[in-house]
Enzyme design. Sequence first.
Site, PDB file in Angstrom:
ATOM      1  N   LYS A   3     -13.825  -0.373   4.993  1.00 31.73           N
ATOM      2  CA  LYS A   3     -14.381  -1.004   3.794  1.00 31.73           C
ATOM      3  C   LYS A   3     -15.495  -1.980   4.149  1.00 31.73           C
ATOM      4  CE  LYS A   3     -10.294   0.550   2.581  1.00 31.73           C
ATOM      5  NZ  LYS A   3      -9.772   1.454   1.625  1.00 31.73           N
ATOM      6  N   ASP A   8      -1.753  -6.569   8.424  1.00 30.51           N
ATOM      7  CA  ASP A   8      -2.670  -5.478   8.104  1.00 30.51           C
ATOM      8  C   ASP A   8      -3.917  -6.104   7.468  1.00 30.51           C
ATOM      9  OD1 ASP A   8      -3.955  -3.167   7.400  1.00 30.51           O
ATOM     10  OD2 ASP A   8      -2.338  -2.345   6.166  1.00 30.51           O
ATOM     11  N   TRP A  64       0.867  -1.200   0.000  1.00 27.01           N
ATOM     12  CA  TRP A  64       0.000   0.000   0.000  1.00 27.01           C
ATOM     13  C   TRP A  64       0.895   1.239   0.000  1.00 27.01           C
ATOM     14  CZ3 TRP A  64      -2.068   2.708   4.842  1.00 27.01           C
ATOM     15  CH2 TRP A  64      -3.002   3.695   4.496  1.00 27.01           C
TER      16      TRP A  64
HETATM   17  C1  LMR Z   1      -6.624   2.830  -0.999  1.00 21.08           C
HETATM   18  O1  LMR Z   1      -5.583   2.162  -0.999  1.00 21.08           O
HETATM   19  O2  LMR Z   1      -7.093   3.340  -2.018  1.00 21.08           O
HETATM   20  C2  LMR Z   1      -7.379   3.010   0.290  1.00 21.08           C
HETATM   21  O3  LMR Z   1      -6.787   2.272   1.295  1.00 21.08           O
HETATM   22  C3  LMR Z   1      -7.578   4.445   0.630  1.00 21.08           C
HETATM   23  C4  LMR Z   1      -6.320   5.100   1.099  1.00 21.08           C
HETATM   24  O4  LMR Z   1      -6.353   5.701   2.172  1.00 21.08           O
HETATM   25  O5  LMR Z   1      -5.300   5.028   0.426  1.00 21.08           O
END
Ligand code: LMR
Length: 396
Positions: free
Chosen positions: A246, A211, A130
Amino acid sequence: MFNSLTAMPADPILGLLTQYRADKHPNKVDLGVGVYKDPVGHTPILDCVKVAEKIRLDTETTKVYIGPTGSAPFNQLMGELAFGASHSVLLADRVRTVSTPGGTGALRVAADFIKRCNPNAVLWVSDPTWANHTGLFEAAGITVKTYPYYDYDNKTLKFDQMLAKLNTIDKDDVVLFHACCHNPSGMDLSTDQWDEVVKVTVKQGFTPLIDMAYQGFGDGVDEDAYGVRQMAAAVESMILCSSCSKNFGLYRERIGACSIVAKDSTTANVALSVMLYVIRCIYSMPPAHGAAIVETILGSPALKQQWLAELKVMRDRINGNRTMLVEQLAANGVDRDFSFIARQKGMFSFLGVNPEQVAILKQQYSVYMVGSSRISIAGISQTNVDYLAKSIAAVL
Ligand code: LMR
């Protein structure tokens, strides 16, 4: 004093929201931020949430401070949702959970907690991970390094390379795993692969940080927690960060949880005291509204059933979108193999186009995705899929 500042670039994910909202193109498509959308592109409030909010409105008696741990019933129910109510770590009183401002808040608590456990710990994240993981942990003063994960060429996992790297990681380090619905690749570990990863974790003795931002969006609430439950059963210490953004659709309420699994209840109590200290120093205490909604739902058998049914609708729609996009690309004469999209899980996949093509899709076709070509599958619908597939076909 502010004159020395240099402007920061817009966030690679959140920045797309502003651009998309300003775009006047009648066929614009938003595949950017990971939020669930219904077939008309709306992010609805779940019916079970509406019922829980009504109950909350009728029964709430005070707005007094909630305290740094947040809501005790929420913490208990979130632990049971993640680990399973009869998991050995819960029965042995080895878990301490705190409510946090979203999953990101949970990660920041974890980061500051790790820093206090071992100031020199390296955090290992999957390559890719992420987009916010690295910045978030580095902001807490933690060195972040990567282990191999996604094979961009073959659209699979680099599992052997991942295991080889994990086999070299030091016992004083921390390794971040995605419980399910890997963000950004959609490529999850199979149950057999999780078993292998658990074995290496025990052998090396490093601390796993899992996570879990998408529990219920992959195969189901229990199925998606397989790795969390196996890991917790095997290791002495572990950290779990969960999000309700989510799966409860509570994005703007900012509610999540951070759980520490310790070797025994005495150590867990000490760990909790450290977590409470770091929480007090970051945001003092979490907001209460989101936790109240979640505990009302999870604490009522009828509302919980309703929630599981609504979650299944979201999961099935996303999986349907995956197949629909693959079929529509083929129908528009694209001969490149996109079948991997239908095999992957959760909110995201990499489309696999290059940064120039991502830019053209945005500038010429008003199709928005993250620069890495990560697409949020929930943004696809029967209304936009033909335009989307034609646009992708054109840039290919
Ligand atoms: C995403 O990856 O799009 C979501 O988890 C929103 C974010 O905060 O990045």
